[in-house]
Enzyme design. Sequence first.
Site: not given
Length: 906
Positions: A503, A562, A578, A636
């Site tokens: 990440d 990511r 996100d 998540h």
Amino acid sequence: RKQAESRWMCLYRVLVLSVFMSITQAVDRSNFKTCDQSAFCSRQRAMKPGQSSYTALLETLELSDSHLTVQLLNNNNKVLLLLELYRLQGNMTRVKINELKPIKARYEVPDVLITDPPTELMSVVAQDEHRVVLSLGGEDWRLILSAQPFRLDIMEGPQVLLSLNSRGLLHLSETLELHVWPLFCFSTKPLSFQVSEGEEEAEEEVDQPGMWEETFKTHADTKPNGPSSISLDFSLPGVEHVYGIPEHADGLRLKNTDGGDPYRLYNLDVFQYELFNPMALYGAVPVLLSHNTHRTMGLFWWVCGSSEVPQTDVRWISESGIIDVFIMLGPRPNDVFTQYSSLTGTQAFPPLSSLAYHQCRWNYNDQEDVSAVDQGFDEHDIPYDFIWLDIEHTDGKRYFTWDNNKFPQPKDMLQGLLHKRRKMVTIVDPHIKVDSSYKIHTEIRSRGYYIKNKDGGDYEGWCWPGNAGYPDFTNPEMRKWWASMFAYDQYEGSMENLYTWNDMNEPSVFNGPEVTMHKDALHGPWEHRDIHNLYGFYVQMATAEGQIQRSGGLERPFVLTRAFFAGSQRYGAVWTGDNAAEWGHLKMSIPMCLSLGLVGISFCGADVGGFFKTPSAELLVRWYQAGAYQPFFRAHAHLDTPRREPWLFGPDNTALIREAVRQRYTLLPYWYLQFYHAQRTAPCWLFNLVRMMHYPRLPLPPVCSSGRDLLVHPVTDERSSGVTAYLPGNGEVTITHLSAPFPNNSLAFLSSLSHHLFLSQIPVFQRGGSIICRKNRVRRSSSCMENDPYTLYVALDSQGKAEGEIYIDDGHTFKHKTDKQFIHRRLSFTANSLSSSDLSPDSQFPTASWVEQVNILGAQKPDAVTLTTTDGGESSVEFEFDPDTAVLTLRKPGVNAGVNWTLHLR
């Protein structure tokens, strides 16, 4: 010291979380630049079309076996550029433009191409003082190089497929380099103009604000090499629709950006991103595809084209580097996907278990919490394969470590999961806590592997651990060392069932400009502006290599990243970052992953339920139903959201979520087959690309699919009572299944179908003429289903035929490649017989799996069914026929899935 550090970290975490939560309602746009705030972008966009200052000096033309070169003269400042043209195998053309004699070398991207693309001969067909005509193979394919002003046209017969510099927007600031590919803009209005020899020339570029130094908020970019930007325009006659250039939270079809901000490709950590916005996100793949009913083409900027009025005009702008463009001429969608994969590689073949369900949140608290969640899945009869741990599992955000209070016995925890044939993923981010007692930090510093600031010291910035250093992953020695840290004797507490999540690898720097690294930071001789979008690519590369090395080269890795770039498909999976628990984010996950699939990154998914905010029960159920048909299937949630394990929304919703997850497991043989093909031949099979690939003359409707043979229409609207599904093909048979277990079916010959739906239902369609293999005995993990039997779903077409495949290997090693240990068989139904034949007779693999049942959809009732095998044996098979649904069910043929056999319907 530990207590003081703990208090400081607590205060720091409160501060950071307060900043993050203050922007969770919407992204703070002021943290990120617009084109007007970026000197090179605003300067380039101020250029006027029709004023090209470049002339091709045809007297300098040289043609070799591999390529053509010719010098370009900037008539304003008399600087010479070098144009290189390559005709590549597979119907591609490469265009490179650089300074003939640069003051300082410009950055050229390494490691993304899998090999130096093989070339084919070009020949001069005609030449005069104004132009050169080159053959690109065949009688109709031509490349025309015009001298004044410089322009390239690629032709098929009389038709212009693509024009380069037709608007005269070629520009290369004579100083530095390329690769950030940060911006891309286009317009869809037709443009028609001629630049005559007598037209007034553009004035030479003069010093403008931001050319030698610019600031954003409190951050200064010193630009020691001065301005270095480049731009080039492409015109695509006959093209209305263009796609690609992920990652953006926008629709599949790219929009007109004329007069607004361009689509930006610059990897950034953007919290709770907005929808329908051209802002940059976490990853960048500079590949554009054009598509109409006659032709599909691709541009790798490393750019694209297509065919005839109206016209799409595309302009690429980059902050540094050379111009290096691959023009992929198609003409079919599958041709473009094959062409692109020949350059950057195919999707990595993942372990089968990684295609199953993943359970994650920020963060599971401790070993007892992990055990309780694991037990909860068993108690509620919901399968899962991976449980994930976020940053809180570490000792003070020191990666490759464990919090001794919360996770004192990580091996015991992993062993407990392994006993149930389950796995774990832990996060390993590329920001390293500056702490003299932390082995990872001290080794990186002592080896000189950190990125440097402009003054030559180690670059440091804030991230989760507080003050952090950033390893220079562009350095092969750094990547080699990083890979070695995943060895079991280096990563203490790790085992073979522990995998990795990268990440924050844009890289994210909380106190940096645009929440990322300063552009004048140094990676050896290169500035960060030159390599920015490659950083996450290299992090995932090194991590994947570490997982392979720890097993002695035997085991396939699983790494989620990511940040990404072109070629990231070779190293694992990607997710859309996100997102939020909103219906719009559920709907947007489809085109976001679809855009990634278009550029070769097929292993994509979105956080099920949304990362930020709290989903309603209906949204969560619908998201599970959609996520079950996306390649990467992970739930998540943010640290501050309420717990949302699948059984926490009441028994009715638990049952619906259970059913969605279980359907994913029954279809794992089908998913695995798709990934097997993806890593071999790179068909871009994700979602409704099936329509583009196999029905290229039809437009692209808003339908999703999983492979060629299954088409799914997730419900993405609140309180939706029905959907209209657009079906591929014209007059072809489609078998309709409402809700995933395929309980009911009917034959459809229409281009669309409307369905009334309940919350328990999701429309699933099987293409007539296909055979799909499922495993209907769902157990607690995919590994537990390894030897379970198959059920075949045979959907007949209008001719009473069907074909499919089955692929089996051990599910986790490279032995399918190194030792040819696999089974690959063709399943074919024709002339009232269903047979299994070997597609790879030189491979072998033992399997205990057998064929338990065959469902033939659209069948007629036979008088008898018999089974014959290669040893000459023949036996009768029990069957039953439902005349209302035209489904013939053959029960327990009892034949091994890895041998030849035939079922005869008499």
